[in-house]
Design an enzyme around this catalytic site. Sequence first.
Site, PDB file in Angstrom:
ATOM      1  N   SER A 163     -41.736  -5.113  14.919  1.00  0.00           N
ATOM      2  CA  SER A 163     -41.950  -5.898  15.953  1.00  0.00           C
ATOM      3  C   SER A 163     -43.476  -5.818  16.713  1.00  0.00           C
ATOM      4  O   SER A 163     -44.023  -4.769  16.730  1.00  0.00           O
ATOM      5  CB  SER A 163     -41.137  -5.612  17.197  1.00  0.00           C
ATOM      6  OG  SER A 163     -41.604  -6.714  18.394  1.00  0.00           O
TER       7      SER A 163
ATOM      8  N   ALA B  40     -35.227  -0.263  17.771  1.00  0.00           N
ATOM      9  CA  ALA B  40     -36.106   0.072  18.710  1.00  0.00           C
ATOM     10  C   ALA B  40     -36.172  -0.944  20.070  1.00  0.00           C
ATOM     11  O   ALA B  40     -36.620  -1.898  19.779  1.00  0.00           O
ATOM     12  CB  ALA B  40     -37.543   0.009  17.996  1.00  0.00           C
TER      13      ALA B  40
ATOM     14  N   TYR C   2     -41.081 -11.031  24.139  1.00  0.00           N
ATOM     15  CA  TYR C   2     -40.621  -9.678  23.784  1.00  0.00           C
ATOM     16  C   TYR C   2     -39.698  -9.226  24.161  1.00  0.00           C
ATOM     17  O   TYR C   2     -38.390  -8.669  23.924  1.00  0.00           O
ATOM     18  CB  TYR C   2     -41.928  -8.909  23.915  1.00  0.00           C
ATOM     19  CG  TYR C   2     -41.858  -7.370  23.598  1.00  0.00           C
ATOM     20  CD1 TYR C   2     -41.729  -7.083  22.192  1.00  0.00           C
ATOM     21  CD2 TYR C   2     -41.708  -6.235  24.570  1.00  0.00           C
ATOM     22  CE1 TYR C   2     -41.637  -5.679  21.638  1.00  0.00           C
ATOM     23  CE2 TYR C   2     -41.752  -4.947  24.005  1.00  0.00           C
ATOM     24  CZ  TYR C   2     -41.469  -4.782  22.532  1.00  0.00           C
ATOM     25  OH  TYR C   2     -41.633  -3.640  22.421  1.00  0.00           O
TER      26      TYR C   2
ATOM     27  N   LYS D  86     -35.776  -8.330  22.826  1.00  0.00           N
ATOM     28  CA  LYS D  86     -35.213  -6.824  22.891  1.00  0.00           C
ATOM     29  C   LYS D  86     -33.922  -6.771  23.637  1.00  0.00           C
ATOM     30  O   LYS D  86     -33.223  -6.078  23.403  1.00  0.00           O
ATOM     31  CB  LYS D  86     -36.364  -5.963  23.530  1.00  0.00           C
ATOM     32  CG  LYS D  86     -37.433  -5.746  22.521  1.00  0.00           C
ATOM     33  CD  LYS D  86     -37.304  -4.946  21.307  1.00  0.00           C
ATOM     34  CE  LYS D  86     -38.499  -4.798  20.467  1.00  0.00           C
ATOM     35  NZ  LYS D  86     -38.169  -3.974  19.212  1.00  0.00           N
TER      36      LYS D  86
ATOM     37  N   TYR E 227     -22.278  -5.567  17.071  1.00  0.00           N
ATOM     38  CA  TYR E 227     -21.672  -5.120  15.767  1.00  0.00           C
ATOM     39  C   TYR E 227     -21.134  -3.942  15.789  1.00  0.00           C
ATOM     40  O   TYR E 227     -20.020  -3.509  14.940  1.00  0.00           O
ATOM     41  CB  TYR E 227     -23.133  -5.103  15.041  1.00  0.00           C
ATOM     42  CG  TYR E 227     -23.213  -6.337  14.247  1.00  0.00           C
ATOM     43  CD1 TYR E 227     -23.790  -7.527  14.625  1.00  0.00           C
ATOM     44  CD2 TYR E 227     -23.161  -6.451  12.776  1.00  0.00           C
ATOM     45  CE1 TYR E 227     -23.807  -8.742  13.897  1.00  0.00           C
ATOM     46  CE2 TYR E 227     -23.361  -7.615  11.985  1.00  0.00           C
ATOM     47  CZ  TYR E 227     -23.659  -8.670  12.361  1.00  0.00           C
ATOM     48  OH  TYR E 227     -24.079  -9.945  11.696  1.00  0.00           O
TER      49      TYR E 227
ATOM     50  N   THR F 128     -45.991   5.006  24.469  1.00  0.00           N
ATOM     51  CA  THR F 128     -46.145   6.070  23.443  1.00  0.00           C
ATOM     52  C   THR F 128     -47.681   5.839  22.861  1.00  0.00           C
ATOM     53  O   THR F 128     -48.416   4.703  22.822  1.00  0.00           O
ATOM     54  CB  THR F 128     -45.205   6.114  22.366  1.00  0.00           C
ATOM     55  OG1 THR F 128     -43.839   6.252  23.233  1.00  0.00           O
ATOM     56  CG2 THR F 128     -45.347   7.133  21.408  1.00  0.00           C
TER      57      THR F 128
ATOM     58  N   ARG G 266     -53.538  -2.707  24.070  1.00  0.00           N
ATOM     59  CA  ARG G 266     -53.149  -1.690  24.863  1.00  0.00           C
ATOM     60  C   ARG G 266     -54.079  -0.614  25.596  1.00  0.00           C
ATOM     61  O   ARG G 266     -55.256  -0.672  24.904  1.00  0.00           O
ATOM     62  CB  ARG G 266     -51.959  -0.953  24.240  1.00  0.00           C
ATOM     63  CG  ARG G 266     -50.705  -1.838  24.031  1.00  0.00           C
ATOM     64  CD  ARG G 266     -49.628  -1.050  23.376  1.00  0.00           C
ATOM     65  NE  ARG G 266     -50.031  -1.076  21.835  1.00  0.00           N
ATOM     66  CZ  ARG G 266     -49.262  -0.670  21.004  1.00  0.00           C
ATOM     67  NH1 ARG G 266     -47.966  -0.160  21.144  1.00  0.00           N
ATOM     68  NH2 ARG G 266     -49.604  -0.466  19.678  1.00  0.00           N
TER      69      ARG G 266
HETATM   70  N1  UDP Z   1     -54.771  -2.362  31.073  1.00  0.00           N
HETATM   71  C1  UDP Z   1     -56.043  -2.190  31.689  1.00  0.00           C
HETATM   72  N2  UDP Z   1     -57.076  -2.334  31.111  1.00  0.00           N
HETATM   73  C2  UDP Z   1     -57.010  -2.751  29.740  1.00  0.00           C
HETATM   74  C3  UDP Z   1     -55.677  -2.847  29.092  1.00  0.00           C
HETATM   75  C4  UDP Z   1     -54.555  -2.623  29.714  1.00  0.00           C
HETATM   76  O1  UDP Z   1     -56.014  -1.911  32.877  1.00  0.00           O
HETATM   77  O2  UDP Z   1     -58.049  -2.675  29.024  1.00  0.00           O
HETATM   78  C5  UDP Z   1     -53.575  -2.125  31.974  1.00  0.00           C
HETATM   79  C6  UDP Z   1     -52.469  -3.075  31.665  1.00  0.00           C
HETATM   80  O3  UDP Z   1     -52.618  -4.037  32.834  1.00  0.00           O
HETATM   81  C7  UDP Z   1     -51.062  -2.301  32.220  1.00  0.00           C
HETATM   82  C8  UDP Z   1     -51.324  -1.029  31.750  1.00  0.00           C
HETATM   83  O4  UDP Z   1     -52.819  -0.966  31.509  1.00  0.00           O
HETATM   84  O5  UDP Z   1     -51.018  -2.526  33.682  1.00  0.00           O
HETATM   85  C9  UDP Z   1     -50.824  -0.590  30.485  1.00  0.00           C
HETATM   86  O6  UDP Z   1     -51.053  -1.999  29.537  1.00  0.00           O
HETATM   87  P1  UDP Z   1     -50.637  -1.724  27.993  1.00  0.00           P
HETATM   88  O7  UDP Z   1     -51.126  -3.138  27.459  1.00  0.00           O
HETATM   89  O8  UDP Z   1     -50.766  -0.402  27.388  1.00  0.00           O
HETATM   90  O9  UDP Z   1     -48.968  -1.767  27.918  1.00  0.00           O
HETATM   91  P2  UDP Z   1     -47.767  -2.267  29.002  1.00  0.00           P
HETATM   92  O10 UDP Z   1     -47.094  -0.826  29.344  1.00  0.00           O
HETATM   93  O11 UDP Z   1     -48.345  -3.042  29.874  1.00  0.00           O
HETATM   94  O12 UDP Z   1     -46.851  -2.915  27.947  1.00  0.00           O
END
Ligand code: UDP
Length: 328
Positions: free
Chosen positions: A76, A115, A146, A150, A160, A176, A187
């Site tokens: 995913s 997952a 998403y 999920k 199932y 993670t 991320r």
């Molecule tokens: N975030 C941030 N700056 C970035 C990317 C993400 O401040 O350049 C923040 C985002 O808004 C969130 C947190 O970091 O509050 C974690 O974001 P991520 O996309 O890693 O994962 P999420 O837990 O939100 O799915």
Amino acid sequence: MKRVLITGAAGFLGSHLCDRFIKEGYAVVAMDNLITGNIRNLEHLFPLENFEFYNHDVSNFVHVAGDLDYILHFASPASPIDYLKIPIQTLKVSSLGTHNLLGLAKAKKAKIIVASTSEVYGDPLVHPQTEEYWGNVNPIGPRGVYDEAKRFQEAITMAYHTFHQVEIAIVRIFNTYGPRMRLNDGRVLPAFIGQALRGEDLTVFGDGTQTRSFCYVDDLVEGIYRLLMSDYAQPVNIGNPDEITIGEFAEEIIKLTGTTQKVIYKDLPQDDPMQRQPDITKARSILNWEPKVSRKEGLKITYDYFKSLSEDELYKKEHNDFTKYIKK
Ligand code: UDP
């Protein structure tokens, strides 16, 4: 020799799971359509006799010849940027894809682990999140593709189990990190480290008071392995409860990398959860599992990995040519 199918095998988690099952002496059938996975994560396994790779989208019918003991469904897209870029595939892989893999598990009499994610809790109103909490999800927001896929995945997996007696496990994975994360998947950890390496300012979204709890990948893989080997069929949170604000996290990355750049603030994306921390009481008591790697140790290893990437990768050119790895 026991045989395991791992979907999303070329991804961050999938590739670490392939390593673990090879290490445990399994034959590994790896599957990925490479839309977000990177074949180079599996490069080192291609020469092995007990490793095979199929470039296939599991949202379409999945055929695997021969016996299977376990199926790990880890295919995913998994970052908010990916959901925006490929929302339909994101919905399909956890709904249609899960249905196909449950059918395969039933036909092969294999146990399947799916997952799932802390995103099933949405922007949670209960803190820390226990498995009993039903969540606070916006179905039509940017994360809905998403989160709802999920949630459907959990529902069909449980159906199932109760209707067809398929053996199942459901792992709810919290944030993670570790080597082989995609540098440009949006991320927060690869974003901050990539920015530090390129000499750019670190972009904190919102005012940085939102929290996350980051788990090192080896700890996560150990938790998944234990859950699969247990006979517990209800969802289990796996994550590290060590919670931190994103603002503090940016400061940690600045210290780790020694960058002289500063933090700049950008708008908070829609439906960005304000707080997230796993309650891991169940994992502790049922699996006798808890995370062992501190953020300090884990970040150091991860930073070393990102530092070892080429300029090409650092400045975003993703290669996915798997053809050179195909066995003649
Ligand atoms: N975030 C941030 N700056 C970035 C990317 C993400 O401040 O350049 C923040 C985002 O808004 C969130 C947190 O970091 O509050 C974690 O974001 P991520 O996309 O890693 O994962 P999420 O837990 O939100 O799915």
